[in-house]
Design a protein around this motif. Structure first.
Motif, PDB file in Angstrom:
ATOM      1  N   GLU A  59       0.828  -1.202   0.000  1.00 22.08           N
ATOM      2  CA  GLU A  59       0.000   0.000   0.000  1.00 22.08           C
ATOM      3  C   GLU A  59       0.867   1.260   0.000  1.00 22.08           C
ATOM      4  OE1 GLU A  59      -2.784  -1.241  -0.715  1.00 22.08           O
ATOM      5  OE2 GLU A  59      -4.070  -1.200   1.064  1.00 22.08           O
ATOM      6  N   ARG A  86       2.236   1.949  -3.378  1.00 26.86           N
ATOM      7  CA  ARG A  86       1.251   2.459  -4.334  1.00 26.86           C
ATOM      8  C   ARG A  86       1.027   3.963  -4.160  1.00 26.86           C
ATOM      9  NH1 ARG A  86      -2.679  -2.889  -4.361  1.00 26.86           N
ATOM     10  NH2 ARG A  86      -1.587  -3.915  -6.086  1.00 26.86           N
ATOM     11  N   PRO A 128       2.167   0.696 -11.943  1.00 30.00           N
ATOM     12  CA  PRO A 128       1.448  -0.398 -11.269  1.00 30.00           C
ATOM     13  C   PRO A 128       2.398  -1.082 -10.286  1.00 30.00           C
ATOM     14  CG  PRO A 128       2.027  -1.033 -13.510  1.00 30.00           C
ATOM     15  CD  PRO A 128       2.391   0.420 -13.368  1.00 30.00           C
ATOM     16  N   LEU A 147       2.689  -4.560  -7.822  1.00 30.50           N
ATOM     17  CA  LEU A 147       2.095  -5.852  -7.509  1.00 30.50           C
ATOM     18  C   LEU A 147       2.877  -6.575  -6.436  1.00 30.50           C
ATOM     19  CD1 LEU A 147       1.139  -7.207 -11.043  1.00 30.50           C
ATOM     20  CD2 LEU A 147      -0.398  -6.740  -9.137  1.00 30.50           C
ATOM     21  N   GLU A 168      -0.486 -11.414  -3.789  1.00 31.25           N
ATOM     22  CA  GLU A 168      -1.625 -10.893  -4.546  1.00 31.25           C
ATOM     23  C   GLU A 168      -1.644 -11.479  -5.966  1.00 31.25           C
ATOM     24  OE1 GLU A 168      -0.923  -6.861  -5.739  1.00 31.25           O
ATOM     25  OE2 GLU A 168      -3.033  -6.313  -5.421  1.00 31.25           O
ATOM     26  N   HIS A 175      -4.458 -14.061  -7.622  1.00 30.62           N
ATOM     27  CA  HIS A 175      -5.234 -13.700  -8.811  1.00 30.62           C
ATOM     28  C   HIS A 175      -5.052 -14.761  -9.893  1.00 30.62           C
ATOM     29  CE1 HIS A 175      -6.777  -9.679  -7.870  1.00 30.62           C
ATOM     30  NE2 HIS A 175      -5.653  -9.438  -7.243  1.00 30.62           N
ATOM     31  N   VAL A 228       4.309 -14.614 -12.023  1.00 31.25           N
ATOM     32  CA  VAL A 228       3.031 -14.025 -12.457  1.00 31.25           C
ATOM     33  C   VAL A 228       2.981 -12.527 -12.165  1.00 31.25           C
ATOM     34  CG1 VAL A 228       1.649 -16.138 -12.447  1.00 31.25           C
ATOM     35  CG2 VAL A 228       1.893 -14.832 -10.337  1.00 31.25           C
ATOM     36  N   LYS A 239       4.725 -10.837 -15.047  1.00 33.87           N
ATOM     37  CA  LYS A 239       3.928 -10.834 -16.287  1.00 33.87           C
ATOM     38  C   LYS A 239       2.698  -9.929 -16.166  1.00 33.87           C
ATOM     39  CE  LYS A 239       5.238 -12.712 -19.312  1.00 33.87           C
ATOM     40  NZ  LYS A 239       6.317 -12.249 -20.212  1.00 33.87           N
ATOM     41  N   PHE A 240       2.029  -9.951 -15.000  1.00 39.20           N
ATOM     42  CA  PHE A 240       0.857  -9.080 -14.822  1.00 39.20           C
ATOM     43  C   PHE A 240       1.288  -7.615 -14.833  1.00 39.20           C
ATOM     44  CE2 PHE A 240      -1.993 -12.372 -12.430  1.00 39.20           C
ATOM     45  CZ  PHE A 240      -2.239 -13.018 -13.632  1.00 39.20           C
ATOM     46  N   LEU A 260      -0.157  -4.782 -17.372  1.00 40.95           N
ATOM     47  CA  LEU A 260      -0.791  -3.514 -17.007  1.00 40.95           C
ATOM     48  C   LEU A 260      -0.021  -2.339 -17.600  1.00 40.95           C
ATOM     49  CD1 LEU A 260      -1.617  -4.350 -13.278  1.00 40.95           C
ATOM     50  CD2 LEU A 260      -3.261  -4.158 -15.163  1.00 40.95           C
ATOM     51  N   GLY A 283      -1.865   2.293 -14.562  1.00 44.04           N
ATOM     52  CA  GLY A 283      -1.013   2.436 -13.388  1.00 44.04           C
ATOM     53  C   GLY A 283      -1.854   2.676 -12.153  1.00 44.04           C
ATOM     54  N   THR A 284      -1.189   2.814 -11.020  1.00 47.40           N
ATOM     55  CA  THR A 284      -1.890   3.040  -9.756  1.00 47.40           C
ATOM     56  C   THR A 284      -2.699   4.334  -9.810  1.00 47.40           C
ATOM     57  OG1 THR A 284      -0.123   1.890  -8.585  1.00 47.40           O
ATOM     58  CG2 THR A 284      -1.582   3.292  -7.277  1.00 47.40           C
ATOM     59  N   HIS A 309      -0.772   5.278   3.934  1.00 48.68           N
ATOM     60  CA  HIS A 309      -0.073   4.001   4.029  1.00 48.68           C
ATOM     61  C   HIS A 309       1.442   4.188   4.097  1.00 48.68           C
ATOM     62  CE1 HIS A 309      -3.869   2.068   2.999  1.00 48.68           C
ATOM     63  NE2 HIS A 309      -3.964   2.843   1.937  1.00 48.68           N
ATOM     64  N   HIS A 327     -10.101  -8.055 -11.635  1.00 47.23           N
ATOM     65  CA  HIS A 327      -8.755  -8.333 -11.137  1.00 47.23           C
ATOM     66  C   HIS A 327      -7.839  -7.131 -11.371  1.00 47.23           C
ATOM     67  CE1 HIS A 327      -8.934 -12.599  -9.979  1.00 47.23           C
ATOM     68  NE2 HIS A 327      -9.739 -12.787 -10.997  1.00 47.23           N
ATOM     69  N   MET A 363      -5.937  -4.214  -8.619  1.00 46.82           N
ATOM     70  CA  MET A 363      -4.478  -4.043  -8.523  1.00 46.82           C
ATOM     71  C   MET A 363      -4.083  -2.570  -8.618  1.00 46.82           C
ATOM     72  SD  MET A 363      -3.325  -7.099 -11.149  1.00 46.82           S
ATOM     73  CE  MET A 363      -3.856  -8.810 -10.906  1.00 46.82           C
ATOM     74  N   LEU A 364      -5.039  -1.714  -9.000  1.00 44.74           N
ATOM     75  CA  LEU A 364      -4.714  -0.312  -9.280  1.00 44.74           C
ATOM     76  C   LEU A 364      -5.355   0.678  -8.317  1.00 44.74           C
ATOM     77  CD1 LEU A 364      -5.176  -0.509 -13.150  1.00 44.74           C
ATOM     78  CD2 LEU A 364      -3.037  -0.706 -11.855  1.00 44.74           C
ATOM     79  N   ALA A 365      -6.407   0.240  -7.622  1.00 50.16           N
ATOM     80  CA  ALA A 365      -7.111   1.152  -6.716  1.00 50.16           C
ATOM     81  C   ALA A 365      -7.693   0.350  -5.557  1.00 50.16           C
ATOM     82  CB  ALA A 365      -8.228   1.873  -7.465  1.00 50.16           C
ATOM     83  N   PRO A 389      -7.653   5.433 -13.861  1.00 47.97           N
ATOM     84  CA  PRO A 389      -7.604   4.234 -14.703  1.00 47.97           C
ATOM     85  C   PRO A 389      -9.014   3.826 -15.140  1.00 47.97           C
ATOM     86  CG  PRO A 389      -6.209   3.942 -12.760  1.00 47.97           C
ATOM     87  CD  PRO A 389      -7.019   5.201 -12.548  1.00 47.97           C
ATOM     88  N   PHE A 393      -3.699 -10.482 -19.816  1.00 46.43           N
ATOM     89  CA  PHE A 393      -3.551 -11.483 -18.752  1.00 46.43           C
ATOM     90  C   PHE A 393      -3.462 -12.888 -19.357  1.00 46.43           C
ATOM     91  CE2 PHE A 393      -5.707  -8.842 -15.129  1.00 46.43           C
ATOM     92  CZ  PHE A 393      -4.545  -8.095 -15.012  1.00 46.43           C
ATOM     93  N   ALA A 440      -0.128 -13.359 -20.595  1.00 46.86           N
ATOM     94  CA  ALA A 440       0.787 -13.523 -19.457  1.00 46.86           C
ATOM     95  C   ALA A 440       0.776 -14.962 -18.942  1.00 46.86           C
ATOM     96  CB  ALA A 440       0.402 -12.558 -18.338  1.00 46.86           C
ATOM     97  N   LEU A 478       3.710 -18.194 -19.424  1.00 45.49           N
ATOM     98  CA  LEU A 478       4.305 -18.939 -18.306  1.00 45.49           C
ATOM     99  C   LEU A 478       3.962 -20.422 -18.361  1.00 45.49           C
ATOM    100  CD1 LEU A 478       3.544 -16.412 -15.416  1.00 45.49           C
ATOM    101  CD2 LEU A 478       5.754 -16.871 -16.466  1.00 45.49           C
TER     102      LEU A 478
END
Lengths: 250, 250, 250, 250, 250, 250
Positions: free
Chosen positions: A87, A90, A96, A98, A102, A106, A209, A212-213, A217, A223-224, B47, F106, F110-112, F202, F213, F216, F220
């Protein structure tokens, strides 16, 4: 793109191993920059270790953002299964970010109706269980299982360690009626291939993962969010060793 | 008994104010020892601030435990509404440890079927909401409301600040159909009395209830369980500024 | 302060034993007044018994409130693990009212990440499980276990009874991965000390923590909210044996 | 079949009105026997009233079971929206027992993806909300709304009362995005027809659906399970006015 | 009244058996019309089978609604434990529509504090578990157990099959601490009587309770809400074999 | 790699538009093969439409798997926000299968800390809300909002349509305190860019994130688990138009 891979503990061999794992799966166009905090625990096996590690994650991302020379990272991955400092990270970037727990949860929920987590010390199961609750995977995660293997013992994991993890995973698949295994420690990255072959189900390495995720993104320009809860921190004075990490008035 | 009151931010005036509030409600036999981290943010409003504050809480409790001279604390209260470092603290002591958000939620749920939280910056509501979920008060906590008053502006809270908080509380009581108000910041301790008189419902100051609940548990000889999840940390090397905070082999 | 301790069943020996337990932990300034209903079951081991006991709790608190001579209680504790009549009691007093199951759950969640309940008849587990859900402790309470010991057999609990409870508690701690035990019956008050020594984890007697938490709330001037759901009952005519318990027009 | 319809309050006019409603929908072969407790509140508008009413329900079912002359009821309906004494009743009979809130929620969830409850005093909303949680209808029940009409004012409900309920129902349907209305008081039975015509959505009277569902279960020979949680109470001595309601040794 | 009983699979013997079961419990005034899709799987043992079956349910109800000659059904029951096409069916009729899993769960929760489901292939447990979550019975349903008996092997269920189901049910009652069994397949209708006698607890056949609940709702004039989520489909062109099932402009 | 993009409705223009959107974000090495069912609704705006669409998704994936000539797809995306046929598809392939609602949720989480969904017809909100519950995003998804724009009106979305969606999104961000918007219809793909620029948060197009995804996971070597719930369907006879879609004995 530049992907900042933060190992929240201070074990250089583990930082190196995680970086290797990340580079092995990253796209050719992705530059993996692996770092670790300048302070804190050699491994993370409890809440106390995590408290220092989270601050270390914040330190490293802050340094990567500030360093005028280098460009800021396009994506960030926090490579410890407790997602320490997620957190906080972010709040201080538009990229982004990760965590590997998490990302692992997912991914697993996209591949099976239920998954099990196999981790290191049993005492850390509660950390994963809290994340499962926090992220909303309580229906998909059917069990979190400790092997009581110390994190640092994974660095040169011999066959016994692998056998022990395989055994715990097999029991979890049957007892939990799960269809996939999520590896509960960044240090298990190197074992993913072997375990996949042995178990015959998807075995998910959170580091892979997450990388790659994060690429996915970033490729979409996502992005965040800076709207609301993850907005840039308010200007603030920090004291002591942390004084460089305060936030200037704008 | 000795009660260690940790203010996770580094504002000495706030540490002083919180200590005054604690002493005002503590039993005569309770010695309140108020401390603050040697590093980190002057106030906690997100945070990122919390990541440093949690490490600061761990630092202070560790120092209090180690210091051969003084006896170790019989109870610990973490005086920031995000309960930073709560889990970490529980790992390193046998004493009971209470966060003020946690204590405030518990108390409110004993006095009303539903309560509302009135806090400072709206961006921090998510922190309280996560704690509500984590602790299991989702049915009792009917709303978390930001006033967008900065934490440090509470230090010399004029009538405008109080009026604004009263207004938000009144709206919350009616919109949320709540019966009690939980003050969402340790800095609001000094306003509790006035707000109680104005609102005519229980107004809960987490610092006060945390102190009394900690006294209650300590009086019964109840402390943090060392069986399982909160067991003493494993022996571990820490590096950098944190090296004194590692855990020696036993 | 005057603390009204209501034993919802009609066993005088149990009322006496519970009162002894309460006095042993109460502050010197706390006067414990122990009462029991004028009617109803000798012990509470199911929903049917509880229906009568809840009315009995309401009867006793009402009588204590009305009796012009004595001052009204400053705090109330309902000493049966099903918390019978808790909500009713809160409607008819401004004092804080605590049930021992409620208090036990709150205390346990402050001391361990997970706890287990050890109670009497297995058929009553559902009552504790419903309270766990109602109060929001489903993540912390990892199991409710019956011993099938009858409540009245606890009055002169021999070593066999204690051994049996210890055995169930040990199994619960390991199977549930719990860190604390909550005793699921007021009649177990007398066993708390022994079990604590044997088990080496926090063993929580709801009567003791309810008394201390009630003292804590009362000391802060906090009482049941009269705003909304717990407001004083509406004026109403009651008939039959209950006619004295109606509510006059104001 | 013989259906025991228990009005938990002591208002004979309401008992009569509810009985009329029940008879209007019952099968020709169903004998409706309507009773009310020999003691307790004229209407139920809070937790305190409910505590007495629950004991009254237990009293009446017990009497109906015992009375050697008459056959025991084949099904039981508890006609108060708080379902007082439901669990107690299930312990003392093999017949199916339905509460009208329970029945109303079940029926509504079969007819719409979401429903709203319209009840009497706002202070009783918490009772319905707790039942919604207990029974598991939190996703289907999108709102519980008070009209602040006193229960006894429903007995001779004039057009104002109906208009007020209609208005609250209309607002609920739109604000909650609901498809059906559950009437939150047995006293509203007589208004169901009118409201159905005015609102154009399913308006559910718990008394009617409870009667039909009870007939349905009884017709299939299905009754309350005596295995485990609802097993017949253990032998027990009751004292005071309740002494006839104890349970003899067998 | 006319009750349309839709068997979502294409096994005529099973359609016949289910119809017999329904007729055995239906009221004399209820006409049971049993149908099956014109296409799709002979039995439903997974998500893939269900996808076709749900379309088949929609096809059959649409045909029953359209057929000018016959009157439209007054109630609809979908006789497959996965409740395929339940939502779709509700959109295209004003009659009440019940799935047998849904009906079975509702009935069981009226008779016991907890129930267990005994079904066919273990791989289909996830389907029942999802419905349990969707409908809100997670606290009442304490376990879903597969027997790995193929659906079609139920058609001429010999004693071995019955013994196997009885055995699984017995284990479920004790392991899950349940008080009732819900049969997890329409094909088990014929075994309900025998299992009830052997187990001594309520054994619930979804087909039977769905028929009786549907009769109950229809008798009260209650049907699927056309307000909002279940409103009649919007006018739409359908193509290919499904072109007759589109919705004309009105 | 070959990515099968299934548009569950039968609108060729929409299939084309979605394919364009997918190709715009896919990796150079990814071949997008876009298909639509041979039957069913031109657009999906309710449960009834979905029932046919789910079967259509199963049909198309089955055909793509069987067609000896072409290689089977390496990944599958179902491009309708209700994720119709998602589970069915997972049973019949080893490739990863993603629904766009699932992928959108998903990504947003991850973004918010919270996101809002903006969709087409209000009547379809329930479909998204059910998926939110099913997938476990109830804490992250703070609102699902309908615009009552018909799906096909998105095909040539003029400025009014965009303005309307922007307006609904702005209100959602503020009312829900959300940090990101998830577009609730595959037909909104073309609007994502514009809305992102206008809203400054976003804005997530499920089609785009599902494609990335899926790439991704496939990169893998991760695919749908064949262990347990998603195992290949059992051999089975299908009848009618669906007879080619049965599963042969092996």
């Amino acid at each position: 793109m530049k992907l900042l891979l933060i190992n929240p503990n201070t074990s250089s061999p583990m930082t190196h191993a995680i970086a290797q794992g990340a580079k092995a799966v990253a796209a050719p166009t992705t530059e993996i920059v692996a770092v670790q905090p300048s302070f804190g625990p050699l491994s993370i096996e409890g809440h106390y270790d995590e408290a220092f590690a989270a601050a270390g994650v914040a330190e490293q991302l802050r340094l990567a953002q500030e360093s005028g020379a280098n460009p800021a990272p396009d994506a960030v991955v926090i490579a410890c299964f407790g997602d320490p400092g997620l957190e906080a990270a972010r709040e201080i970037t538009r990229a982004p970010v990760l965590g590997i727990a998490e990302a692992g949860f997912h991914a697993a929920s996209m591949l099976a109706t239920g998954f099990s987590v196999v981790t290191t010390m049993t005492r850390t199961c509660i950390i994963a269980e809290r994340l499962v609750q926090r992220y909303g995977f309580e229906h998909q995660c059917r069990g979190v299982h400790g092997t009581d293997i110390a994190v640092l013992d994974l660095e040169d994991a011999g066959s016994t360690v692998i056998d022990q993890i395989e055994q715990t995973a097999r029991e979890a698949l049957s007892r939990d009626r799960s269809g996939a295994i999520v590896l509960g420690c960044a240090g298990m990255t190197t074992l993913c291939q072997t375990l996949t072959e042995r178990l015959g189900v998807p075995v998910i390495d959170g580091v892979a993962v997450a990388v790659k995720f994060a690429e996915a993104l970033a490729a979409l320009g996502l992005g965040t969010s800076k709207h609301g809860d993850y907005a840039t921190p308010l200007p603030k004075v920090y004291t002591g060793w942390a004084s460089p990490f305060g936030w200037p008035k704008r």
